[in-house]
Scaffold this active site. Sequence first.
Site, PDB file in Angstrom:
ATOM      1  N   GLY A 105       0.831  -1.214   0.000  1.00 51.88           N
ATOM      2  CA  GLY A 105       0.000   0.000   0.000  1.00 51.88           C
ATOM      3  C   GLY A 105       0.851   1.243   0.000  1.00 51.88           C
ATOM      4  N   ASN A 106       0.249   2.367   0.279  1.00 49.53           N
ATOM      5  CA  ASN A 106       1.019   3.610   0.384  1.00 49.53           C
ATOM      6  C   ASN A 106       0.370   4.530   1.414  1.00 49.53           C
ATOM      7  OD1 ASN A 106      -0.838   5.540  -1.026  1.00 49.53           O
ATOM      8  ND2 ASN A 106      -0.559   4.038  -2.678  1.00 49.53           N
TER       9      ASN A 106
END
Length: 426
Positions: free
Chosen positions: A216-217
């Site tokens: 993810g980020n």
Amino acid sequence: MAPKTDQATRNVLLGVTGGIAAYKTPMLVRGLVKAGYTVRVVLTETAKAFVTPLSLATVSKNPVLHRLYNPEDGTWTNHVELGLWADLMLVAPATANTLAKMAQGQADNLLLTTYLSARCPVWVAPAMDLDMWQHPATKDTIERLLEHGVEVIPPASGELASGLSGQGRMPEPEALVAAVEAHFAGQADAPRLDGLKVLLTAGPTQEAIDPVRYIGNRSSGRMGLALADVLARRGAEVTVIKGPSSLKAQHPAVVEVPVTSAAEMHAACAERWPQMDCFISAAAVADYAPLAPADQKIKKEGGSDAGLQLELGRTVDILATLSKARKAGQWVVGFALETNNALENALGKLERKGLDLIVLNTLEDKGAGFGGNTNRVTLISSPEDVRRFDLKSKAAVAEDIADRLAELVATAAPAAGQQAPAEARS
Ligand code: CTP
């Protein structure tokens, strides 16, 4: 007190809580009434020790509300209607106690239930002693409220009721009236986008490694959702394809479609794009995803120094794909987050992806980018049209982006060529 259906924006709901600055609220109400606003006041029990309902009722020319129900005749105060009636809810002074309850969604008095029912912008003007304002618990509360879309008017510095001096005072009534007037003036003058059908992506994406892990980020989705709210307030019909984010759009007309991965986001966008006038790609879409996510949780194997190799493949570039597939008259806006050679890279993306506008933010600017509440952007529509803005709240940045989009829609044709549909121009 019917819910509003027109564009008139003149109703201010003032929530007064039990801080010493409450004694200044009759002046605040008087200033608002003089400026032409219809004002209703909701008081907490403690506030009544600092200011009388009679004073506030007299200056507001409206009954002051402070009870969820009337114990004498059992009548209930309709906080839902009150919340819908307001065009702006201002809680001033806002004590640490009320702020914390608002952040937690507690609802044990009329002010709090009305806050939870309000669909309008909500502002708070915290007022407390300087150590209370500095306390990590208060900082957490404020952070939470900002995440929920509440606008926080920072306390002023000066002498405090405790005798100490520092930050914690409610800004003077004239300053609050000026802020309210600036807010409504800005709204009244803002270029409209009535009927523009906007498809907008926001938030991060999560790319599954196995059923429990993902890549993810750090995107919060705040910038995209702030933009969705502003566009909806200006009359656009906004659909947000939202990656995993705990935040929500505040405007009731914004349609949210939750997705998880880049592939899901792409499918949700591709399906809706032909019916839209504008695509705004504010999501931080993963560029790579595991090629073969495992069905079962991946177990550790080998010795303690054994590593794990994951094979990643490119995700679909949603922005480039939708831009390429666009019909005449459809607008496409992208975002670029750069760490170096910002302008050059952003211009490259504008051209390569065939965009009408790119919103550049660089991590070189303190306060810009992921997670926080502020951003500093440059709006670029061509190498000759590069507009750099100051560091602002994400809500204010969203107004700048909406202004520029409205200007383009009203005066130019999208990159793909032909004229925008007539109903998209206001
Ligand atoms: N974008 C997208 N789909 C992707 C990747 C990005 O729609 N798979 C969009 C983003 O929403 C944003 C813009 O493309 O509007 C960002 O462009 P991109 O070239 O991906 O920039 P970076 O993510 O910064 O990547 P890089 O600089 O490595 O090219």
